[in-house]
Design a protein around this motif. Structure first.
Motif, PDB file in Angstrom:
ATOM      1  N   THR A 459       0.909  -1.184  -0.072  1.00 35.66           N
ATOM      2  CA  THR A 459      -0.057  -0.108  -0.168  1.00 35.66           C
ATOM      3  C   THR A 459       1.037   1.211   0.073  1.00 35.66           C
ATOM      4  OG1 THR A 459      -1.914  -1.072   1.172  1.00 35.66           O
ATOM      5  CG2 THR A 459      -1.973   1.325   1.368  1.00 35.66           C
ATOM      6  N   ARG A 460       2.045   1.174   0.845  1.00 37.39           N
ATOM      7  CA  ARG A 460       2.915   2.370   1.034  1.00 37.39           C
ATOM      8  C   ARG A 460       3.470   2.427  -0.517  1.00 37.39           C
ATOM      9  NH1 ARG A 460       5.698   5.087   4.787  1.00 37.39           N
ATOM     10  NH2 ARG A 460       6.788   6.791   3.805  1.00 37.39           N
ATOM     11  N   ILE A 461       3.996   1.531  -1.015  1.00 42.53           N
ATOM     12  CA  ILE A 461       4.383   1.554  -2.441  1.00 42.53           C
ATOM     13  C   ILE A 461       3.570   2.513  -3.597  1.00 42.53           C
ATOM     14  CG2 ILE A 461       5.266   0.379  -4.564  1.00 42.53           C
ATOM     15  CD1 ILE A 461       6.165  -1.823  -2.529  1.00 42.53           C
ATOM     16  N   MET A 462       2.226   1.847  -3.374  1.00 38.90           N
ATOM     17  CA  MET A 462       1.270   2.264  -4.646  1.00 38.90           C
ATOM     18  C   MET A 462       0.796   3.933  -3.946  1.00 38.90           C
ATOM     19  SD  MET A 462       1.113   0.127  -6.634  1.00 38.90           S
ATOM     20  CE  MET A 462      -0.029   0.862  -7.705  1.00 38.90           C
ATOM     21  N   ASN A 463       0.949   4.207  -2.821  1.00 43.30           N
ATOM     22  CA  ASN A 463       0.565   5.547  -2.346  1.00 43.30           C
ATOM     23  C   ASN A 463       1.929   6.426  -2.882  1.00 43.30           C
ATOM     24  OD1 ASN A 463      -1.824   4.720  -1.099  1.00 43.30           O
ATOM     25  ND2 ASN A 463      -0.723   4.693   0.868  1.00 43.30           N
ATOM     26  N   ASN A 464       2.972   6.093  -2.715  1.00 44.58           N
ATOM     27  CA  ASN A 464       3.901   6.978  -3.028  1.00 44.58           C
ATOM     28  C   ASN A 464       4.139   7.225  -4.554  1.00 44.58           C
ATOM     29  OD1 ASN A 464       4.689   6.868  -0.261  1.00 44.58           O
ATOM     30  ND2 ASN A 464       6.520   6.054  -0.660  1.00 44.58           N
ATOM     31  N   LEU A 528      11.617  11.586   0.188  1.00 43.77           N
ATOM     32  CA  LEU A 528      12.053  10.113   0.166  1.00 43.77           C
ATOM     33  C   LEU A 528      11.009   8.965  -0.126  1.00 43.77           C
ATOM     34  CD1 LEU A 528      13.078  10.360   3.943  1.00 43.77           C
ATOM     35  CD2 LEU A 528      14.694  10.444   2.080  1.00 43.77           C
ATOM     36  N   GLY A 529       9.865   9.684  -0.734  1.00 42.58           N
ATOM     37  CA  GLY A 529       8.875   8.716  -1.140  1.00 42.58           C
ATOM     38  C   GLY A 529       9.302   7.954  -2.178  1.00 42.58           C
ATOM     39  N   MET A 530       9.994   8.287  -3.379  1.00 36.64           N
ATOM     40  CA  MET A 530      10.211   7.490  -4.280  1.00 36.64           C
ATOM     41  C   MET A 530      11.385   6.546  -4.059  1.00 36.64           C
ATOM     42  SD  MET A 530       8.063   8.008  -6.810  1.00 36.64           S
ATOM     43  CE  MET A 530       8.604   7.317  -8.222  1.00 36.64           C
ATOM     44  N   ALA A 531      12.383   6.978  -3.282  1.00 34.89           N
ATOM     45  CA  ALA A 531      13.256   6.064  -2.686  1.00 34.89           C
ATOM     46  C   ALA A 531      12.752   4.992  -1.926  1.00 34.89           C
ATOM     47  CB  ALA A 531      14.408   7.117  -1.944  1.00 34.89           C
ATOM     48  N   HIS A 534      11.111   2.290  -4.205  1.00 35.63           N
ATOM     49  CA  HIS A 534      12.146   1.615  -5.092  1.00 35.63           C
ATOM     50  C   HIS A 534      12.771   0.670  -3.782  1.00 35.63           C
ATOM     51  CE1 HIS A 534      16.028   0.679  -6.415  1.00 35.63           C
ATOM     52  NE2 HIS A 534      15.497   0.656  -7.770  1.00 35.63           N
ATOM     53  N   GLN A 535      12.771   0.921  -2.871  1.00 35.23           N
ATOM     54  CA  GLN A 535      13.447   0.103  -1.854  1.00 35.23           C
ATOM     55  C   GLN A 535      12.613  -0.888  -1.334  1.00 35.23           C
ATOM     56  OE1 GLN A 535      14.866   3.339   0.950  1.00 35.23           O
ATOM     57  NE2 GLN A 535      16.819   2.490   0.685  1.00 35.23           N
ATOM     58  N   LEU A 536      11.263  -0.728  -1.242  1.00 34.51           N
ATOM     59  CA  LEU A 536      10.309  -1.635  -0.783  1.00 34.51           C
ATOM     60  C   LEU A 536      10.003  -2.566  -1.934  1.00 34.51           C
ATOM     61  CD1 LEU A 536       7.760   0.679   1.093  1.00 34.51           C
ATOM     62  CD2 LEU A 536       8.942  -1.294   2.096  1.00 34.51           C
ATOM     63  N   VAL A 537      10.212  -2.063  -3.186  1.00 39.80           N
ATOM     64  CA  VAL A 537       9.869  -3.259  -4.228  1.00 39.80           C
ATOM     65  C   VAL A 537      11.062  -4.219  -4.257  1.00 39.80           C
ATOM     66  CG1 VAL A 537       9.967  -3.263  -6.814  1.00 39.80           C
ATOM     67  CG2 VAL A 537       8.516  -1.534  -5.697  1.00 39.80           C
ATOM     68  N   SER A 538      12.395  -3.597  -4.144  1.00 41.60           N
ATOM     69  CA  SER A 538      13.481  -4.455  -4.133  1.00 41.60           C
ATOM     70  C   SER A 538      13.333  -5.512  -2.978  1.00 41.60           C
ATOM     71  CB  SER A 538      14.725  -3.758  -4.018  1.00 41.60           C
ATOM     72  OG  SER A 538      15.019  -2.636  -5.066  1.00 41.60           O
ATOM     73  N   ALA A 539      12.951  -4.807  -1.889  1.00 40.57           N
ATOM     74  CA  ALA A 539      12.805  -5.972  -0.840  1.00 40.57           C
ATOM     75  C   ALA A 539      11.831  -7.143  -0.812  1.00 40.57           C
ATOM     76  CB  ALA A 539      12.109  -4.935   0.710  1.00 40.57           C
ATOM     77  N   HIS A 540      10.699  -6.713  -2.045  1.00 39.47           N
ATOM     78  CA  HIS A 540       9.879  -7.857  -2.236  1.00 39.47           C
ATOM     79  C   HIS A 540      10.337  -8.508  -3.343  1.00 39.47           C
ATOM     80  CE1 HIS A 540       6.837  -5.545   0.046  1.00 39.47           C
ATOM     81  NE2 HIS A 540       6.222  -6.717   0.141  1.00 39.47           N
ATOM     82  N   GLY A 541      11.566  -8.548  -3.878  1.00 37.81           N
ATOM     83  CA  GLY A 541      12.204  -9.459  -4.844  1.00 37.81           C
ATOM     84  C   GLY A 541      11.991  -8.715  -5.977  1.00 37.81           C
TER      85      GLY A 541
END
Length: 576
Positions: A459-464, A528-531, A534-541
């Motif tokens: 949800t945080r990814i999509m919100n950002n 920091l939103g886009m960073a 990006h980091q959350l997507v990477s954490a999900h593989g």
């Protein structure tokens, strides 16, 4: 082929080449020395010339015979003659030959010729050719003259005059080897049987040319002697040979020293110069100079006049290309680091401003509330409280964003993944963003697409992503969320037809210190939103791709690996 193998093969091939050259030079030296020795022997006594030298000096082709000039000179010097006889006994080549010699030989001719007049030497050549060398024996000629005198071997005055006239002498020995008479011979001269046999075998070692005369049924042996014009004792010949050997050795040693010196200089130029240049290059890089060094003329020695890598450095081309790549990378990294430092400073300045603004508001309103100089109504106090609460909430979110990005950077954020249907999840999530000025649409051909995600952070990814699209685009921009699935991956795209992003912003979009908006406006956020997204997507593989052009909109793709978990994802009959 890597540099280690290349160097091994190169030095091995050069070592083998050097070894072959050295062996070749030694062989040439030995052959040269053998010819020098043969020439020395030939000059001292032609009969001692080796067969190998004769095969080299006399060239026989059919009936054509060519004699080396060195051989001719030596034959003439010794007052000898030379004939080449084929297997049939015919003379096919000759030099300085007396007229009485035959043009062909039978089996009996050569022994009789040797016994009567000449001292002879034979060399058997290739194809059964024979080279005959003859020297007149002067003592034999004197003996012939003496035998023509009446009553010889009686020593008459005529015999004595003949001996004096021909500078000769004569001795008489009995059967016991005792000297009976001596005429004009040196006083101390007395031969034994062994000495006479040695002179017969090695005439060149004797100072005197000897001939022997024994009348029939006589017990006397008459030794006739004169000066040996071919006198060349072994010690003199050996001295000549030794001098020739030393001369040849010095020549060969000089050639080898010159060869090794030239080879060393060549190796130094071929390997030393490039290695020193590359060491200087590495040293310059360690000092922060990220350019290839120039020579004293201010020219890059790596390239020739045509701009191609100089052949001197061709062997190290892999190392040179690696150094060029390293130099370029370090220079680029330095520029990036400088840019990041500048961006970080600007971000800290903006962030300080963003923190200072709400703190100033909180401080101002709290000061008003604490003041006794004025009595505030309940509604005014409620308004002040709401403002303080709003600013505190903003500061709390800002601090939380900072904490989150550093936790993600250090892989310290735990994920609680669930198998969720992305389509239904996005449909529920979109209800909070429906707006007539910037509509958000969900498009997919699938009825259900399942992924292992942490619902909170997804949800945080999509919100950002959506907030970023809404914030930086004008009213009327259409935002689409598209879900696509392939055998290997699931892609969630956030697309808009807005103002787009320039290339510099794309490169820095996921930089923790980058903010695309005006930092003076607190509504622009922390940067920091886009960073974080990006980091959350990477954490999900997953991974993130950005496609954008100015005035042509932006597409941000979230690509996750497709890992089926037993649930069938159905295709929707039409786009939602």
């Amino acid at each position: 082929m890597n540099l280690r193998k290349k160097l091994t093969m190169h030095f091995l091939s050069h070592f083998i080449f050097l070894l072959v050259v050295m062996i070749g030079l030694i062989i040439i030296a030995l052959i040269t020395l053998s010819f020098i020795i043969s020439q020395s022997e030939m000059k001292s006594d032609f009969s001692r010339t080796s067969k190998e030298y004769m095969e080299h000096a006399i060239e026989i082709k059919g009936q054509d015979v060519r004699i080396n000039q060195e051989v001719k000179n030596s034959v003439k010097k010794h007052a000898g003659w030379l004939q080449v006889v084929n297997r049939d006994g015919s003379v096919i080549g000759q030099y300085n030959t007396p007229p009485e010699l035959p043009d062909s030989y039978t089996f009996l001719d050569i022994p009789s010729l040797e016994n009567k007049t000449y001292r002879m030497k034979y060399w058997k050549m290739l194809n059964d050719h024979v080279v005959i060398y003859g020297e007149k024996v002067r003592s034999n000629e004197i003996k012939k003259g003496l035998t023509k005198i009446d009553n010889f071997p009686e020593i008459s005055k005529e015999v004595q005059d003949y001996l004096v006239q021909h500078n000769a002498w004569m001795q008489t020995y009995n059967s016991e080897g005792e000297l009976i008479k001596s005429y004009f011979a040196p006083e101390t001269l007395h031969y034994s049987v062994n000495e006479l046999m040695d002179i017969k075998e090695e005439a060149w070692n004797s100072k005197y040319d000897l001939s022997f005369y024994r009348p029939d049924n006589s017990t006397r042996l008459y030794v006739i002697g004169t000066k040996n014009t071919y006198y060349s004792p072994d010690e003199i010949t050996d001295g000549m040979i030794n001098r020739s050997f030393i001369k040849g050795f010095l020549i060969v040693s000089t050639v080898l020293i010159i060869f090794i010196t030239v080879l060393g200089l060549w190796y130094g130029k071929k390997f030393g110069v490039p290695l020193l240049y590359m060491m200087k290059w590495i040293n310059d890089m360690s000092d922060g100079k990220y350019v290839s060094p120039l020579n004293k003329k201010g020219v890059n020695p790596l390239q020739n006049k045509t701009g191609v890598l100089h052949k001197r450095y061709a062997f190290f081309k892999d190392v040179v290309y690696s150094l060029e790549k390293l130099t370029s990378t370090l220079k680029k990294n330095e520029q990036i680091q400088q840019k990041m430092d500048k961006t970080r400073e600007e971000w800290i300045t903006g962030l300080s401003h963003d923190l200072k603004t709400p703190i100033s508001s909180i401080y101002g309103y709290s000061t008003l509330l604490a003041s006794d100089s004025y009595t505030w109504s309940q509604s005014e106090m409620n308004e002040f409280g709401e403002i303080i609460q709003e600013k505190s909430h903003y500061m709390s979110e800002l601090i939380e964003d900072l904490n989150l990005t550093y936790r993600l950077k250090n892989d310290a954020l735990p994920l609680h993944k669930e198998r969720i249907d992305v389509i239904s999840f996005l449909q529920k999530w979109l209800t909070q963003y429906q707006s007539s000025d910037k509509p958000i649409l969900l498009e997919t051909v699938h009825q259900a697409v399942h992924l292992d995600l942490d619902p909170k952070w997804f949800t945080r990814i999509m919100n950002n992503l959506v907030v970023n699209s809404i914030k930086h685009n004008p009213i009327g921009t259409i935002i689409k969320i598209r879900v696509q699935k392939s055998e290997d991956s699931i892609t969630i795209s956030v697309e808009d037809n807005g103002v787009g992003i320039d290339s510099e912003s794309i490169q820095n979009l996921f930089n923790r210190y980058y903010r695309g908006g005006n930092t003076k406006d607190s509504d622009n956020g922390s940067g920091l939103g886009m960073a974080i997204a990006h980091q959350l997507v990477s954490a999900h593989g997953g991974k993130v791709e950005v496609i954008s052009k100015l005035n042509n909109g932006t597409t941000i793709r979230l690509i996750f690996p497709n890992e089926p978990n037993g649930k069938d994802d159905q295709i929707h009959p039409k786009a939602l």
